[in-house]
Write a protein that holds these residues in place. Structure first.
Motif, PDB file in Angstrom:
ATOM      1  N   ILE A 163       0.097   2.480  11.728  1.00 38.75           N
ATOM      2  CA  ILE A 163       1.394   2.950  11.254  1.00 38.75           C
ATOM      3  C   ILE A 163       2.122   3.572  12.435  1.00 38.75           C
ATOM      4  CG2 ILE A 163       2.629   4.437   9.628  1.00 38.75           C
ATOM      5  CD1 ILE A 163       0.042   4.464   7.934  1.00 38.75           C
ATOM      6  N   LYS A 164       3.334   3.112  12.704  1.00 39.72           N
ATOM      7  CA  LYS A 164       4.142   3.671  13.782  1.00 39.72           C
ATOM      8  C   LYS A 164       5.471   4.131  13.212  1.00 39.72           C
ATOM      9  CE  LYS A 164       2.193   0.971  17.598  1.00 39.72           C
ATOM     10  NZ  LYS A 164       2.485   0.073  18.751  1.00 39.72           N
ATOM     11  N   GLY A 165       5.812   5.408  13.457  1.00 36.99           N
ATOM     12  CA  GLY A 165       7.061   5.970  12.962  1.00 36.99           C
ATOM     13  C   GLY A 165       8.103   6.088  14.047  1.00 36.99           C
ATOM     14  N   GLU A 166       9.367   6.117  13.633  1.00 38.34           N
ATOM     15  CA  GLU A 166      10.445   6.310  14.602  1.00 38.34           C
ATOM     16  C   GLU A 166      10.363   7.684  15.267  1.00 38.34           C
ATOM     17  OE1 GLU A 166      14.188   3.516  13.271  1.00 38.34           O
ATOM     18  OE2 GLU A 166      14.152   5.574  12.524  1.00 38.34           O
ATOM     19  N   ASP A 167       9.641   8.615  14.611  1.00 38.24           N
ATOM     20  CA  ASP A 167       9.468   9.965  15.165  1.00 38.24           C
ATOM     21  C   ASP A 167       8.354  10.034  16.199  1.00 38.24           C
ATOM     22  OD1 ASP A 167       7.381   9.505  13.435  1.00 38.24           O
ATOM     23  OD2 ASP A 167       7.625  11.348  12.271  1.00 38.24           O
ATOM     24  N   GLY A 168       7.767   8.881  16.563  1.00 42.20           N
ATOM     25  CA  GLY A 168       6.680   8.857  17.529  1.00 42.20           C
ATOM     26  C   GLY A 168       5.309   9.014  16.905  1.00 42.20           C
TER      27      GLY A 168
END
Length: 383
Positions: free
Chosen positions: A275-280
């Motif tokens: 899982i990769k978020g835009e928040d890093g």
């Protein structure tokens, strides 16, 4: 998406063809997708009803459409864009069913959701108490066995018995309808969270492709998007929690059973999750079918039989070992999705399934149903 992943085996799927304004049945060969849609097999349902679909596919020449690389590039966030090629879920007329609470470790998390009534702030304390009582006692327990009945009696005495434990170690598996026919999305599409949910996660799973006689013809990957708070408030909200716009992702292909791949490969499969978020934020997860509490064929037999028929076959999500407890924002509240999270589920034998998280109200609306499919196939002279 690398074509090298699919060098061995028979991989079939479905893509949207803008030139015919409808879906095509495809096979992947040497990195190129070939359209094998015909009057004999106008749908994936028809292909899977054949005694040996892999042999049938190998005998078809097909029409070369485009490379896997080009399809992947066009498929990102392309669901609902009918003017370009994109992946569809590899199933069509099949019902989409799911079995839940099939792994001991995730079973405990379901109990915690219920005891917390969907409130993530209570999860940590409840997890500590439940784990202290249950520990690893469920890990090697055979569902429905006499030993399981004894554990049930002991847990009732400790006042931690749960409806989730009932389906997890009792004789009857949980089987529910995950999605409507043709509503599942494929590789590259958005997956949808109902906007009432604030505590949710992906569920990386293997999905069986089963024909109308209950014969398993192949397998693929799936994301059974899970709303922990909604389902945790009440089991009666399961349908609302599970079946929403774009809440089921399946793909990229069905790997047909043949001399290179069988049900034993499914039994021994490992799945990885990223899982990769835009928040890093990044979270890695893992699930292994080796720890499932019920055999895959037992789950199939509990779904189809004299008690329930599926004349068009069905796709069966089999549950997951993955239940994230790592904190994302608030200490003690564990993981929950944020919009634009990119979720990738992968397995060396089945490839990878990548989707981007949105609210179900923001995903493209589902408009191409069974009537539209039948009209399209008829107009193309395939029925």
């Amino acid at each position: 998406m690398s074509a090298e992943t699919f060098e061995n085996g028979t991989f079939v799927g479905r893509v949207w063809r803008p030139d015919v304004e409808g879906p095509a049945l495809v096979v992947l060969r040497d990195g190129v997708l070939y359209d094998i849609t015909s009057k004999e097999t106008p749908t994936m349902r028809d292909l899977l009803e054949r005694d040996d679909p892999a042999a049938f596919v190998r005998a078809q020449d097909g029409e070369a459409l485009l490379s896997l690389e080009d399809l992947a590039e066009q498929s990102v966030e392309a669901t609902g864009i009918l003017t370009q090629f994109h992946f569809l879920a590899p199933c069509d007329l099949q019902a989409v069913k799911a079995c839940g609470v099939t792994f001991a470790r995730s079973m405990i998390e379901r109990v915690i959701e219920e005891k917390a009534a969907g409130n993530p702030a209570l999860a940590l304390k409840i997890r500590e108490r439940v784990t202290a009582i249950i520990g690893d006692s469920l890990r090697n327990l055979k569902a429905g066995s006499q030993e399981a009945a004894k554990v049930k009696a002991a847990l009732i005495e400790e006042n931690v018995w749960s409806q989730y434990l009932e389906v997890g170690i009792g004789p009857d598996a949980e089987v529910f309808s995950k999605a409507q026919v043709l509503s599942a999305v494929g590789w590259g599409a958005s997956v949808g969270l109902h906007p009432i949910s604030n505590w949710n996660n992906p569920e990386p799973e293997i999905v069986l492709a089963v024909d109308s006689s209950g014969r398993v013809k192949g397998a693929t990957l799936g994301n059974d998007v899970n709303l922990r708070d909604v389902e945790g408030r009440s089991a009666l909200l399961l349908g609302k929690a599970k079946d929403n716009n774009a809440s089921a992702a399946i793909g990229p292909f069905i790997r047909l059973f043949d001399e290179t791949y069988s049900i034993d490969d499914v039994r021994n499969a490992d799945l990885d999750l990223m899982i990769k978020g835009e928040d890093g934020f990044e979270l890695k997860g893992h699930s292994t079918m080796k720890e499932i509490s019920r055999d895959p064929l037992d789950l199939v037999s509990q779904t189809i039989g004299t008690h329930h028929q599926y004349p068009d076959g069905f796709m069966l999500f089999m549950g997951t070992l993955f239940a994230p407890v790592e904190d994302r924002d608030v200490a003690g509240e564990g993981f929950t999705h944020k919009k634009s999270d990119v979720v990738t589920i992968s397995n060396p034998e089945l490839g990878s399934l990548t989707n981007t998280v949105r609210l179900s109200t923001e995903c493209p609306p589902w408009t191409f149903g069974t009537a539209a499919l039948m009209r399209n196939l008829a107009a193309r002279g395939l029925l």
